[in-house]
Design a protein around this motif. Structure first.
Motif, PDB file in Angstrom:
ATOM      1  N   ALA A 128       6.258  -1.955   1.119  1.00  0.00           N
ATOM      2  CA  ALA A 128       5.512  -1.392   2.238  1.00  0.00           C
ATOM      3  C   ALA A 128       4.281  -2.228   2.559  1.00  0.00           C
ATOM      4  CB  ALA A 128       5.115   0.049   1.920  1.00  0.00           C
ATOM      5  N   ALA A 129       3.562  -2.668   1.522  1.00  0.00           N
ATOM      6  CA  ALA A 129       2.358  -3.470   1.751  1.00  0.00           C
ATOM      7  C   ALA A 129       2.705  -4.815   2.368  1.00  0.00           C
ATOM      8  CB  ALA A 129       1.600  -3.662   0.433  1.00  0.00           C
ATOM      9  N   ARG A 130       3.767  -5.461   1.887  1.00  0.00           N
ATOM     10  CA  ARG A 130       4.147  -6.758   2.442  1.00  0.00           C
ATOM     11  C   ARG A 130       4.598  -6.620   3.897  1.00  0.00           C
ATOM     12  NH1 ARG A 130       8.483  -7.957  -0.420  1.00  0.00           N
ATOM     13  NH2 ARG A 130       7.474  -9.103  -2.097  1.00  0.00           N
ATOM     14  N   SER A 131       5.366  -5.576   4.194  1.00  0.00           N
ATOM     15  CA  SER A 131       5.846  -5.388   5.564  1.00  0.00           C
ATOM     16  C   SER A 131       4.703  -5.126   6.525  1.00  0.00           C
ATOM     17  CB  SER A 131       6.853  -4.230   5.601  1.00  0.00           C
ATOM     18  OG  SER A 131       7.952  -4.483   4.748  1.00  0.00           O
ATOM     19  N   ASP A 153      -5.961  -1.910  10.218  1.00  0.00           N
ATOM     20  CA  ASP A 153      -5.709  -0.990  11.318  1.00  0.00           C
ATOM     21  C   ASP A 153      -6.838  -1.072  12.335  1.00  0.00           C
ATOM     22  OD1 ASP A 153      -7.793   0.261  10.093  1.00  0.00           O
ATOM     23  OD2 ASP A 153      -6.707   2.067   9.521  1.00  0.00           O
ATOM     24  N   GLN A 154      -6.785  -0.212  13.334  1.00  0.00           N
ATOM     25  CA  GLN A 154      -7.758  -0.279  14.423  1.00  0.00           C
ATOM     26  C   GLN A 154      -9.166   0.099  13.985  1.00  0.00           C
ATOM     27  OE1 GLN A 154      -6.357   2.498  17.343  1.00  0.00           O
ATOM     28  NE2 GLN A 154      -6.447   4.256  15.963  1.00  0.00           N
ATOM     29  N   ASP A 155      -9.298   0.769  12.849  1.00  0.00           N
ATOM     30  CA  ASP A 155     -10.610   1.113  12.314  1.00  0.00           C
ATOM     31  C   ASP A 155     -11.114   0.109  11.290  1.00  0.00           C
ATOM     32  OD1 ASP A 155     -10.758   3.439  13.838  1.00  0.00           O
ATOM     33  OD2 ASP A 155      -9.614   4.579  12.357  1.00  0.00           O
ATOM     34  N   GLY A 156     -10.393  -1.000  11.126  1.00  0.00           N
ATOM     35  CA  GLY A 156     -10.817  -2.019  10.189  1.00  0.00           C
ATOM     36  C   GLY A 156     -10.472  -1.746   8.743  1.00  0.00           C
ATOM     37  N   ARG A 157      -9.599  -0.778   8.476  1.00  0.00           N
ATOM     38  CA  ARG A 157      -9.208  -0.454   7.108  1.00  0.00           C
ATOM     39  C   ARG A 157      -7.933  -1.194   6.733  1.00  0.00           C
ATOM     40  NH1 ARG A 157     -10.653   5.250   8.766  1.00  0.00           N
ATOM     41  NH2 ARG A 157      -8.590   5.223   9.716  1.00  0.00           N
ATOM     42  N   PRO A 158      -7.844  -1.693   5.498  1.00  0.00           N
ATOM     43  CA  PRO A 158      -6.588  -2.321   5.073  1.00  0.00           C
ATOM     44  C   PRO A 158      -5.501  -1.271   4.910  1.00  0.00           C
ATOM     45  CG  PRO A 158      -8.102  -2.157   3.230  1.00  0.00           C
ATOM     46  CD  PRO A 158      -8.874  -1.731   4.454  1.00  0.00           C
ATOM     47  N   TYR A 159      -4.266  -1.679   5.097  1.00  0.00           N
ATOM     48  CA  TYR A 159      -3.153  -0.743   5.013  1.00  0.00           C
ATOM     49  C   TYR A 159      -2.874  -0.396   3.555  1.00  0.00           C
ATOM     50  CZ  TYR A 159      -2.220  -1.384   9.956  1.00  0.00           C
ATOM     51  OH  TYR A 159      -2.334  -1.397  11.316  1.00  0.00           O
ATOM     52  N   GLY A 164      -2.169  -8.005   1.212  1.00  0.00           N
ATOM     53  CA  GLY A 164      -3.382  -7.472   1.790  1.00  0.00           C
ATOM     54  C   GLY A 164      -4.375  -7.037   0.725  1.00  0.00           C
ATOM     55  N   THR A 165      -5.515  -6.582   1.185  1.00  0.00           N
ATOM     56  CA  THR A 165      -6.590  -6.185   0.281  1.00  0.00           C
ATOM     57  C   THR A 165      -6.595  -4.690  -0.013  1.00  0.00           C
ATOM     58  OG1 THR A 165      -8.085  -5.945   2.178  1.00  0.00           O
ATOM     59  CG2 THR A 165      -8.035  -8.090   1.054  1.00  0.00           C
ATOM     60  N   GLY A 166      -5.629  -3.958   0.468  1.00  0.00           N
ATOM     61  CA  GLY A 166      -5.597  -2.518   0.251  1.00  0.00           C
ATOM     62  C   GLY A 166      -5.267  -2.152  -1.183  1.00  0.00           C
ATOM     63  N   ILE A 167      -5.730  -0.981  -1.600  1.00  0.00           N
ATOM     64  CA  ILE A 167      -5.448  -0.416  -2.918  1.00  0.00           C
ATOM     65  C   ILE A 167      -4.518   0.771  -2.715  1.00  0.00           C
ATOM     66  CG2 ILE A 167      -6.436   0.677  -4.957  1.00  0.00           C
ATOM     67  CD1 ILE A 167      -8.985  -0.862  -4.461  1.00  0.00           C
ATOM     68  N   HIS A 168      -3.412   0.780  -3.410  1.00  0.00           N
ATOM     69  CA  HIS A 168      -2.371   1.784  -3.223  1.00  0.00           C
ATOM     70  C   HIS A 168      -2.425   2.811  -4.347  1.00  0.00           C
ATOM     71  CE1 HIS A 168      -0.876  -1.161  -0.297  1.00  0.00           C
ATOM     72  NE2 HIS A 168      -1.098  -2.055  -1.256  1.00  0.00           N
ATOM     73  N   TYR A 169      -1.750   3.951  -4.137  1.00  0.00           N
ATOM     74  CA  TYR A 169      -1.916   5.076  -5.060  1.00  0.00           C
ATOM     75  C   TYR A 169      -0.569   5.702  -5.395  1.00  0.00           C
ATOM     76  CZ  TYR A 169      -6.837   4.623  -3.972  1.00  0.00           C
ATOM     77  OH  TYR A 169      -8.108   4.120  -3.822  1.00  0.00           O
ATOM     78  N   ILE A 170      -0.473   6.134  -6.649  1.00  0.00           N
ATOM     79  CA  ILE A 170       0.668   6.899  -7.150  1.00  0.00           C
ATOM     80  C   ILE A 170       0.118   8.236  -7.633  1.00  0.00           C
ATOM     81  CG2 ILE A 170       2.526   7.033  -8.841  1.00  0.00           C
ATOM     82  CD1 ILE A 170       2.590   4.019  -8.936  1.00  0.00           C
TER      83      ILE A 170
END
Length: 787
Positions: free
Chosen positions: A257-260, A268-274, A358-364
């Motif tokens: 999901a992050a790579r896609s 996103d439009q608010d400047g947040r990483p996905y 990307g620079t986003g942090i994902h959660y489980i």
């Protein structure tokens, strides 16, 4: 070999070479350093030398391949002094020496000299490299290669940062249980790099903490139960199925999901990483087994799975000794949320390769049901604990609810089972008031089942219990209280052992979320039609096939509850695949007979989820045929497939499925990324047939033997007993009666409402007159059983 002694620059004699004195002539043929350089007080004495540890880690290292243009993964990406990060054991051993102060002064002076020397050299090397880059011809960077199982391998010559440990804990590197009976706790982000992360108790709503910790989510997948999450599956890698086990598959979903998303847009439009998430409801035993594994080292199966995903660099030393010092991880997992009982509720997943993910942090999110295991029985409802378990889970659900609402994210797919864990999770969704708007437009809930032949042949005496739980689950989700909350989220019935379908469901989940995040992007559109055309075609067929038989009425007119409408359409699904050569042959019209036979087999496989008797279920209202083709193969000249071939094959398969018994076939073709498919060298098809829920319930219940009797009492064979007594009962009737009473005695209003629906369903098979079957058919009103 001559011994060389390094002397700082400021202490070197600057006299001309001819004015310098030669080595003094002494009687000793082997002069020592103090005789040669008597004025250099920094040179250690022989006693001091014994206390100084000069290892390779003290010297700076650099990558010699910069002169050849090749860079290896195992070499550092930048210049660094390894001596600055010594191990605790070496530091402690050095500090205990009596002459440690003199040795530390020598090391400081030596490192100061090295730092100054290499700083000047680094500037010269940068100037040389810049000049070489401007004069040398440009070379295209090597592209990532795709393995045979659809995994994209990491570029072998691309340097990237990595983690030394897979699991990271905020409490000095040790996993500790959170505070018990003092509310939920969050490991908050530090103010700066020097400030340690601390555990903070929640004093307000999770929304504020989610916003502060930047825990927003743009998409997620929801799993309930052991079979849905593969929590009981061993961690590892299967050449035909890909990675196995809960944690590898969860990381795989986040990775894809992050790579896609990163390839489409960085922020996103608010400047947040996905950022994306995996939401899981587990039984107590599965949750404990998973979290206890965080304390120990990663298993060899987990290391192998991460290596296959391109998220671990494994050296040969690990394969010989299983020493984690030979492994560098490209992903790191850290607990961040703890529930009221101190159990881990949220995990933070960080990828080191920010250029790709990307620079986003994902959660489980790991939600623990208080039961050891749900099982496949609704008897536990009578214990009265369901309400409190659902409330506890609802409080934990607030985390990802707030995360999705903050970024406008959607849940793309739901996977559930027949067990009690999934039942508690469904009631928790009702208790948490999870809105329909949190699910994507194309979201689907998949109930994982066993093949009917396996249930009848392998489960033996448990067949009736299995069919009873199938009936209660389908009634609650399609007609009951949950169906009103998730109205419009389709229900699919799938084989839980078909892992190919699991990968395809993962694909469609990512696709549905990305379509919501990036509307109008051509890369996400269907191959031959518009997205609105695809949705409109399904909606129109559902309206055409809508019938009054989909409603369940209570045959007892005095019952105030009911009727119950079918709020969620149900389908049975199965999948298959073709090689590129088979696709080419189908496009040329050379395998029409094989296509027809494949269509009949897929129909039989899908309908076998409800009944073991063939030819009992007739064709449904319509069926949807999804064709997934790798996008890269459609544009490569060396591949034997093209878009025109896929269009031709879609018509061939549509005719084959129509001849196999379907009145209407909708064909949807998708071009997808190669790494999202189980195998990028094959074209996958998925059949989804619309089957009314009341038909599924009828054939499943009769397959359990509703009219079969069991002997529960027999008089002994004695001569004094002239008229022996035999007692026979309908076993399925008594079993289902216990499940109804469990709902009624649960003291939970959602379960009590479902009890009335189960009672109405029961009255279609048994009456109050000695259990005889009423002259009624399930579905609709006044439908006689016999003409």
């Amino acid at each position: 070999m001559k011994r060389r002694i390094l002397i700082p620059v400021d202490q070197v004699d600057r006299k001309p070479r001819e004015e310098q004195t030669s080595n003094p002539t002494t009687s000793n043929p082997n002069p020592v350093s103090k005789d040669l350089n008597q004025t250099n007080a920094f040179i250690p004495t022989p006693e001091e030398k014994e206390t100084i540890t000069m290892t390779d880690e003290t010297y700076p290292t650099f990558d010699p391949s910069i002169f050849s243009g090749e860079k290896k993964n195992e070499e550092p990406k930048t210049w660094s002094l390894f001596g600055s990060e010594s191990s605790p054991s070496k530091t402690s051993s050095t500090s205990t020496n009596d002459t440690g102060s003199d040795a530390s002064d020598f090391q400081k002076s030596f490192q100061a000299y090295v730092t100054e020397k290499f700083t000047n050299n680094m500037a010269k090397l940068n100037q040389t490299a810049t000049a070489a880059t401007t004069t040398a011809p440009s070379v295209k960077a090597p592209q990532a290669t795709t393995s045979g199982t659809g995994q994209v391998a990491a570029q072998p010559n691309q340097p990237k940062s990595s983690f030394h440990n897979l699991f990271k804990f905020h409490n000095n590197g040790e996993l500790t249980r959170g505070p018990i009976a003092s509310g939920q706790h969050l490991v908050s982000k530090p103010v700066n790099e020097q400030t340690p992360r601390e555990m903070t108790r929640l004093n307000g709503e999770p929304m504020a903490y989610v916003h502060y910790n930047k825990m927003h989510l743009h998409g997620a997948i929801l799993q309930m139960g052991s079979s849905a999450s593969n929590a009981q599956q061993p961690e590892g890698y299967d050449p035909a199925l890909g990675v196995t086990g809960f944690l590898p598959q969860a990381i795989e979903f986040l990775q894809k999901a992050a790579r896609s998303a990163k390839e489409l847009k960085a922020k996103d439009q608010d400047g947040r990483p996905y950022q994306f998430g995996v939401i899981t409801v587990l039984g107590g035993a599965d949750h404990d087994k998973l979290t206890n594994g965080f304390v120990t080292d990663p298993t060899p199966g987990l290391v192998t799975a991460l290596e296959r995903l391109g998220l671990a660099d494994v050296k040969n030393g690990y394969r010989h000794r299983e020493d984690l010092r030979f492994v560098k991880f490209g992903v790191q997992v850290s607990p961040v949320v703890f529930n009221h009982l101190g159990y881990i509720t949220g995990l933070e997943v960080t990828f080191s390769d920010t250029e790709t993910y990307g620079t986003g942090i994902h959660y489980i999110y790991l939600h623990r049901a208080n039961d050891i295991g749900g099982g496949k029985s609704d008897h536990s409802l009578a214990e009265g604990r369901t309400q409190f378990q659902a409330k506890a889970l609802a409080d934990e659900f607030a985390w990802w609810q707030a995360a999705l609402e903050l970024a406008g994210g959607k849940i793309g797919s739901v996977e559930t089972t027949l067990g009690g864990t999934a039942r508690i999770g469904r009631y928790a969704l009702l208790h948490a008031k999870v809105a329909r708007s949190l699910f994507s437009k194309d979201a689907v809930e998949t109930i994982l089942l066993d093949d009917a032949d396996k249930v009848k042949n392998d489960y033996g005496s448990m067949a009736q219990e299995y069919r009873a739980n199938f009936a209660t689950t389908l009634l609650r989700t399609a007609f009951g209280t949950l169906s009103k909350r998730l109205n419009g989220v389709r229900l699919d019935l799938a084989d839980r052992e078909d892992l190919t379908q699991r990968r395809l469901r993962q694909l469609t989940c990512i696709e549905s979320v990305l379509r919501t995040l990036f509307p109008g992007v051509p890369a996400l559109d269907p191959m031959f039609m518009d997205l609105s055309d695809e949705r409109t075609a399904i909606a129109s067929q559902e309206n055409i096939t809508q019938a009054k038989q989909f409603t369940i009425h209570d045959p007892v007119q005095t019952n105030p509850a009911g009727p119950w409408s079918l709020n969620r359409r149900t389908r049975v699904t199965t999948a298959s695949s073709f090689s590129f050569g088979e696709v080419s042959a189908l496009a040329l019209g050379q395998r029409n007979d094989e296509a027809l036979e494949r269509a009949r087999e897929m129909f039989a496989s899908a309908r076998a989820l409800a009944t073991s008797r063939e030819d009992i279920l007739e064709a449904g209202g319509f069926c949807v045929l999804d064709i997934f083709a790798p996008a890269k193969a459609l544009v490569e000249a060396d591949k034997p497939i093209t878009k025109l071939m896929i269009e031709t094959v879609s018509q061939v398969l549509a005719n084959a499925f129509k001849q196999a018994g379907s009145d209407k076939v909708l064909v949807h073709c998708h071009k997808v990324r190669a790494d999202l498919l189980p195998n990028p060298e094959r074209v996958y098809i998925r059949l989804t047939e619309d089957q009314p829920a009341h038909n599924m319930l009828m054939v499943s219940t009769h397959d359990a033997g509703v009219r079969e009797k069991r002997t529960i009492l027999t008089d002994p064979n004695l001569d004094v007993i002239e008229d022996r007594h035999f007692a026979h009962v309908y076993a399925y009737a008594r079993l289902f009666q216990q499940l109804i009473e469990g709902h009624e005695r649960s003291n939970y209003h959602f379960a009590e409402e479902d009890a009335s629906l189960l009672r109405a369903y029961y009255r279609h098979f048994y009456s109050n007159t000695f259990g005889s079957q009423p002259n009624l058919i399930l579905g609709g009103s006044n439908r006689p059983l016999k003409k």
